[in-house]
Design a protein around this motif. Sequence first.
Motif, short mmCIF file in Angstrom:
data_model
loop_
_atom_site.label_atom_id
_atom_site.label_comp_id
_atom_site.label_asym_id
_atom_site.label_seq_id
_atom_site.Cartn_x
_atom_site.Cartn_y
_atom_site.Cartn_z
N TYR A 60 0.84 -1.18 0.00
CA TYR A 60 0.00 0.00 0.00
C TYR A 60 0.89 1.24 0.00
O TYR A 60 2.10 1.16 0.19
N ALA A 61 0.28 2.38 -0.22
CA ALA A 61 0.93 3.67 -0.01
C ALA A 61 0.20 4.34 1.15
O ALA A 61 -1.01 4.18 1.31
N LEU A 62 0.94 5.09 1.97
CA LEU A 62 0.35 5.70 3.15
C LEU A 62 0.78 7.16 3.26
O LEU A 62 1.94 7.49 3.03
N GLU A 63 -0.19 7.98 3.64
CA GLU A 63 -0.02 9.43 3.65
C GLU A 63 0.72 9.94 4.87
O GLU A 63 0.34 10.96 5.47
N THR A 64 1.78 9.28 5.29
CA THR A 64 2.55 9.74 6.44
C THR A 64 2.85 11.23 6.28
O THR A 64 3.30 11.67 5.23
N ARG A 104 5.44 13.49 4.22
CA ARG A 104 6.35 12.63 3.46
C ARG A 104 5.73 11.24 3.29
O ARG A 104 6.05 10.30 4.01
N PRO A 105 4.82 11.07 2.33
CA PRO A 105 4.17 9.77 2.14
C PRO A 105 5.16 8.65 1.84
O PRO A 105 6.24 8.88 1.28
N ASN A 134 4.07 6.80 -11.93
CA ASN A 134 2.70 6.62 -11.46
C ASN A 134 2.29 7.86 -10.66
O ASN A 134 2.24 7.84 -9.43
N PRO A 135 2.02 8.97 -11.34
CA PRO A 135 1.65 10.19 -10.61
C PRO A 135 0.30 10.10 -9.92
O PRO A 135 0.02 10.88 -9.01
N SER A 136 -0.54 9.16 -10.32
CA SER A 136 -1.86 9.04 -9.72
C SER A 136 -1.76 8.72 -8.23
O SER A 136 -2.46 9.33 -7.40
N VAL A 137 -0.91 7.77 -7.87
CA VAL A 137 -0.78 7.43 -6.45
C VAL A 137 -0.15 8.58 -5.68
O VAL A 137 -0.47 8.82 -4.51
N VAL A 138 0.75 9.31 -6.32
CA VAL A 138 1.35 10.47 -5.66
C VAL A 138 0.28 11.53 -5.40
O VAL A 138 0.21 12.12 -4.31
N ALA A 139 -0.60 11.76 -6.36
CA ALA A 139 -1.70 12.71 -6.17
C ALA A 139 -2.60 12.28 -5.02
O ALA A 139 -3.05 13.11 -4.21
N HIS A 140 -2.88 10.99 -4.93
CA HIS A 140 -3.75 10.47 -3.87
C HIS A 140 -3.15 10.75 -2.50
O HIS A 140 -3.81 11.31 -1.61
N GLU A 141 -1.89 10.37 -2.32
CA GLU A 141 -1.26 10.53 -1.01
C GLU A 141 -1.02 11.99 -0.66
O GLU A 141 -1.12 12.39 0.50
N LEU A 142 -0.70 12.80 -1.66
CA LEU A 142 -0.50 14.22 -1.38
C LEU A 142 -1.82 14.91 -1.04
O LEU A 142 -1.86 15.83 -0.20
N ALA A 143 -2.93 14.48 -1.64
CA ALA A 143 -4.23 15.05 -1.28
C ALA A 143 -4.55 14.80 0.19
O ALA A 143 -5.21 15.62 0.85
N GLU A 188 -10.33 9.12 2.50
CA GLU A 188 -10.15 8.38 1.24
C GLU A 188 -11.02 8.89 0.10
O GLU A 188 -10.63 8.82 -1.07
N GLY A 189 -12.21 9.37 0.41
CA GLY A 189 -13.07 9.88 -0.65
C GLY A 189 -12.47 11.11 -1.33
O GLY A 189 -12.44 11.20 -2.57
N PHE A 190 -11.96 12.03 -0.53
CA PHE A 190 -11.36 13.23 -1.11
C PHE A 190 -10.04 12.92 -1.81
O PHE A 190 -9.72 13.53 -2.84
N ALA A 191 -9.26 11.99 -1.27
CA ALA A 191 -8.00 11.64 -1.93
C ALA A 191 -8.25 10.94 -3.26
O ALA A 191 -7.53 11.16 -4.25
N THR A 192 -9.27 10.10 -3.32
CA THR A 192 -9.63 9.46 -4.59
C THR A 192 -10.11 10.50 -5.58
O THR A 192 -9.77 10.45 -6.78
N TYR A 193 -10.89 11.45 -5.11
CA TYR A 193 -11.36 12.51 -6.00
C TYR A 193 -10.19 13.34 -6.52
O TYR A 193 -10.20 13.80 -7.67
#
Length: 469
Positions: free
Chosen positions: A300-304, A307-308, A321-330, A350-355
């Motif tokens: 998984y990736a985690l929004e620590t 510094r995710p 894979n910028p999509s996962v970076v966008a998710h964790e940064l959101a 998770e809803g806002f990060a997915t959006y």
Amino acid sequence: MRRISPLLRPALGVALAIALALGGCTRSDEEDGFRPGSTDLGDPYVPGRGNGGYDVGHYDLDVRYDPATDRLTGRAVLTATTTTGLSRFNLDLAGLEVDRVVVDGASATHRRTGDELVVTPARGLARGARFTIEVAYAGVPAPVVGGALGSGGFLHTDDGAIALGQPDSAATWFPVNDHPSDKATYDLAVTVPEGLAALSNGAPGPKRSADGWTTWRWSERAPMASYLTTLVIGDYQVTTGTHAGRPMVTAVPASEPATGAAAASLARTGAIVDFLASRFGPYPFESYGGIVVADPRIGYALETQSRPVYGPAFFSAGRPNPSVVAHELAHQWFGDSVSLTRWRDIWLNEGFATYAEWLWAEHDGGRTAQRAFEAQYATTDWSAPAVDPGREAMFGNAVYRRGALAVHALRRTVGDDTFFRILREWTVGRRDGNATTDDLITHAERVAGRQLRSLFDAWLVGGSAPALP
């Protein structure tokens, strides 16, 4: 967080003797206003986690870790404030041995009950008092067994260790009030064999080496939920720079090519943060970055915070894979800065990060947020709720999909100008705090000037597909 794939009383003299033997409060304690703090904050998603009677403001952690022996020694100083008069209190700490506990400069009695450290100070602590707790501890840290997310806690690796996980991880390597409702600032000094990196949250401090060991320092000055702490130790290529005048620290395993998919993905961090800030409001922390780990147990990736951490599978295709970076940064806005009060509302994370993934894809030349919405709407299982999904389903598809669908439905209903004002005022007004679903609905209704609860109910918990707005 983002996953790869799809909770008759005895005589007074006897009672007094028992209470003293157990380090508990006596009847006179209660009369004087001192009572034991609760041993559980009552969140059914994390039974036994968190403790009552106090609020931690700051953690000062000094740890030393030797990968050769897998042994960690630590000293933690917690600065806290009582919320009630305390005769004793608990900290969450899994497995490690405690050598001593000092409260406000005086030795305190301590004992272990499972993963609880029970502390009885020399004197009762009055309500509203600011106090310090110093804990010296050591041992071989252990991973979390049967975690809701998968492998986590403190994991020994081939070249070091990774401390990571949601909702549990922090208590495997330091004493903590382990619930997101008690956020605090952090200073961390971690000493490791020279040549290894020791990465954590926040802004980097000066490094010092002596006698074959190096001490790395990190400081997170914004309040942080305990599950968002991380410690990554090993052989890493560490890149340090600045972005928008703030430190930017990224790291990939030394075995990864410097121009590979992992490094290329992290290189998009600044651009993605800037785009998200244009939608969500100012970036809420003093530093940026990301860490890619090589251990396949991290699926998984985690929004620590600031510094995710990204598991290796996100870059296994060999392309960025910028999509996962966008998710964790959101999540730095939604989940980290504005944190949930109870885990039942994890869709707020998770809803806002997915959006945010949908927004970034559209910005980056991919499909529009509307097309993503339509595709998800057509394949969603409406029988599973996004709010209060249950511990076993807290990382289920509904939390992510229905959460994102509800966000876009709100946008379609109130219009873009009002929608993005709702988001920006939410992240600014709730910065560094905690919130619930009801808080968000109340906020959205105030900004929009209209009733929206039925909309949120239909998209988040209703049992059938809502009408398209």
